[in-house]
Scaffold this motif. Structure first.
Motif, PDB file in Angstrom:
ATOM      1  N   ILE A 122       2.039  -4.653  -3.133  1.00 12.50           N
ATOM      2  CA  ILE A 122       1.985  -3.551  -2.163  1.00 12.50           C
ATOM      3  C   ILE A 122       2.741  -3.878  -0.883  1.00 12.50           C
ATOM      4  CG2 ILE A 122       0.474  -2.040  -0.827  1.00 12.50           C
ATOM      5  CD1 ILE A 122       0.358  -1.623  -3.861  1.00 12.50           C
ATOM      6  N   PHE A 123       2.353  -4.973  -0.215  1.00 11.49           N
ATOM      7  CA  PHE A 123       2.905  -5.268   1.110  1.00 11.49           C
ATOM      8  C   PHE A 123       4.305  -5.876   1.055  1.00 11.49           C
ATOM      9  CE2 PHE A 123      -1.819  -6.048   1.886  1.00 11.49           C
ATOM     10  CZ  PHE A 123      -2.048  -4.729   2.225  1.00 11.49           C
ATOM     11  N   LYS A 125       6.585  -5.880  -2.053  1.00 13.34           N
ATOM     12  CA  LYS A 125       7.560  -5.158  -2.874  1.00 13.34           C
ATOM     13  C   LYS A 125       7.543  -3.654  -2.619  1.00 13.34           C
ATOM     14  CE  LYS A 125       7.768  -8.575  -6.579  1.00 13.34           C
ATOM     15  NZ  LYS A 125       9.165  -8.937  -6.274  1.00 13.34           N
ATOM     16  N   PHE A 126       6.364  -3.027  -2.668  1.00  9.04           N
ATOM     17  CA  PHE A 126       6.303  -1.563  -2.540  1.00  9.04           C
ATOM     18  C   PHE A 126       6.806  -1.102  -1.174  1.00  9.04           C
ATOM     19  CE2 PHE A 126       3.993   2.344  -1.419  1.00  9.04           C
ATOM     20  CZ  PHE A 126       4.405   3.170  -2.464  1.00  9.04           C
ATOM     21  N   THR A 127       6.400  -1.773  -0.113  1.00  9.00           N
ATOM     22  CA  THR A 127       6.845  -1.392   1.231  1.00  9.00           C
ATOM     23  C   THR A 127       8.273  -1.840   1.521  1.00  9.00           C
ATOM     24  OG1 THR A 127       5.960  -3.428   2.206  1.00  9.00           O
ATOM     25  CG2 THR A 127       4.488  -1.520   2.116  1.00  9.00           C
ATOM     26  N   TRP A 129       8.999  -4.765   2.692  1.00  9.74           N
ATOM     27  CA  TRP A 129       8.981  -5.685   3.835  1.00  9.74           C
ATOM     28  C   TRP A 129       9.456  -7.076   3.447  1.00  9.74           C
ATOM     29  CZ3 TRP A 129       3.339  -4.274   5.667  1.00  9.74           C
ATOM     30  CH2 TRP A 129       3.359  -2.987   6.234  1.00  9.74           C
ATOM     31  N   SER A 135       2.586  -9.011   6.256  1.00 11.93           N
ATOM     32  CA  SER A 135       2.068  -8.929   4.888  1.00 11.93           C
ATOM     33  C   SER A 135       0.927  -9.930   4.691  1.00 11.93           C
ATOM     34  CB  SER A 135       3.180  -9.210   3.880  1.00 11.93           C
ATOM     35  OG  SER A 135       4.228  -8.265   3.988  1.00 11.93           O
ATOM     36  N   THR A 211       2.533 -13.590   0.021  1.00  7.93           N
ATOM     37  CA  THR A 211       2.720 -12.531   1.019  1.00  7.93           C
ATOM     38  C   THR A 211       3.551 -12.974   2.222  1.00  7.93           C
ATOM     39  OG1 THR A 211       0.531 -13.125   1.895  1.00  7.93           O
ATOM     40  CG2 THR A 211       0.650 -11.228   0.412  1.00  7.93           C
TER      41      THR A 211
END
Length: 295
Positions: A122-123, A125-127, A129, A135, A211
Motif C-alpha cells: 500500500i504505502f 507500491k500502490f502510492t 512513494w 511509509s 517500508t
C-alpha cells in the motif's frame, strides 16, 4: 499448614519471581552495554557508515530512529487516544462496537512482518512513494494503534469512575469533563501506552525492512539543504533505522568489523530506550501534577 504460613510462602514465591525478572533484565542490559560501550565514540555516534570498510559510524541511522519515533507518535497518539475516548465515553453497546473491538483485537495480533508486507503493497507500491520514512511511520502506527487504543480506553474508564459525575454535577459539559478532568487523571496510564509504543518504534525491524528501506544516505544539515527535497527532515526519503541496521550488519556481514559495530549499535539502542522511558516519565509526571494542582 495454617493460613498465615501459606500467605508468607506465596508472598516469598512472588518476591522470588519478581526478583528473577528484574535480575534477568539487568543481566541482559548489562551484557549488551558491556559488549558495546567500548565501541561508542563521537565518530561512531555521528559518523556515516562505510560499506566494505572498518571504522564507520551510525549517525544517519541514529537520527532516523529519533525522527521515526517523532513522526510515528504524531500519527499514533492522536488516533489512539481519540479512539480510546470514543470507546470509553461515547460508544454504545451493540453490533458496531463489537465489530470495532474485534477489529482492534485482530490488528493487535498481526505479526509485524505481515504489517510490513501490507505497508510494502500500500504505502510503497500502490502510492508510488517507494521506500520512505513516511511509509515506515505509517506501518509502525498500524502496529501501535491497537495497544494504545486499549490502554487509553481502560485508563479513561478507570479515571472517570470517581470524578465524571462530580464534574458533570458542577455544570461542566461532557467534553470539558474529558479534557480538563478525566484526561489529566488518566495521563500516567496513557503515558505508559505511549512509552510502550515508543519502545516498539525503536526496536522494530521487520515492518521497516519493507517500508522505510535498508539504506541511509549521508545527511546534510547545512542551511541551504534544510528546506530542499533532500533535506534530512524530508518524509519522502529512505530512512534505515538503528534496529534495521543492526540486523543488516549481523546478517550480511558487509563490513570487516561487523561484530563490533553491531555490539556498539545495540548498546546505543538500549541507552536510547532507557533515556526515552525516563524522559517520558518525567514529562508525564510534570503534566499530571500541573493539571491536578500539585505544582
Amino acid at each position: 499448614m495454617n493460613a498465615k504460613l501459606k500467605d508468607r510462602l506465596w508472598t516469598g514465591i512472588l518476591y522470588v519471581v519478581s526478583g528473577f525478572v528484574v535480575l534477568l533484565l539487568v543481566a541482559l542490559i548489562g551484557y549488551i552495554l558491556f559488549k558495546g560501550l567500548t565501541a561508542i565514540t563521537p565518530s561512531f555516534l555521528f559518523g556515516n557508515p562505510k560499506v566494505g570498510e572498518a571504522g564507520g559510524g551510525i549517525g544517519p541511522q541514529l537520527f532516523n530512529s529519533f525522527y521515526m519515533l517523532i513522526v510515528s507518535l504524531l500519527i499514533t497518539a492522536p488516533f489512539g487516544i481519540g479512539a480510546g475516548i470514543y470507546l470509553a465515553e461515547y460508544a454504545k453497546e451493540g453490533k458496531i462496537l463489537n465489530i470495532i473491538r474485534l477489529s482492534i483485537e485482530t490488528m493487535a495480533s498481526l505479526p509485524s512482518i505481515v504489517v510490513g508486507l501490507f505497508g510494502l503493497l500500500i504505502f510503497v507500491k500502490f502510492t508510488g512513494w517507494g521506500f520512505t520514512l513516511l511509509s515506515g511511520a505509517l506501518a509502525i502506527a498500524i502496529l501501535n494503534l491497537p495497544s494504545l487504543t486499549r490502554i487509553s480506553e481502560n485508563a479513561i474508564r478507570a479515571a472517570s469512575a470517581g470524578v465524571k459525575e462530580a464534574s458533570l454535577g458542577l455544570g461542566a459539559t461532557r467534553w470539558q469533563t474529558i479534557k480538563n478532568v478525566i484526561l489529566p487523571s488518566a495521563m500516567p496510564q496513557i503515558l505508559t501506552g505511549i512509552i510502550l509504543a515508543g519502545g516498539r518504534i525503536f526496536g522494530e525491524a521487520a515492518a521497516l525492512l519493507y517500508t522505510s528501506g535498508m539504506s541511509a544516505p549521508p545527511l546534510d544539515f547545512s542551511a541551504s539543504n534544510i528546506v530542499s527535497s533532500g533535506s534530512p527532515f524530508s518524509l519522502m526519503r529512505p530512512a534505515e533505522t538503528l534496529a534495521v541496521y543492526i540486523w543488516q550488519v549481523n546478517s550480511e556481514g558487509m563490513i570487516p568489523d561487523a561484530t563490533k559495530v553491531g555490539n556498539g549499535a545495540s548498546a546505543v539502542l538500549i541507552i536510547m530506550v532507557l533515556l526515552f522511558n525516563i524522559l517520558a516519565r518525567i514529562i508525564g509526571n510534570a503534566i499530571y501534577e500541573r493539571y491536578t494542582g500539585k505544582i
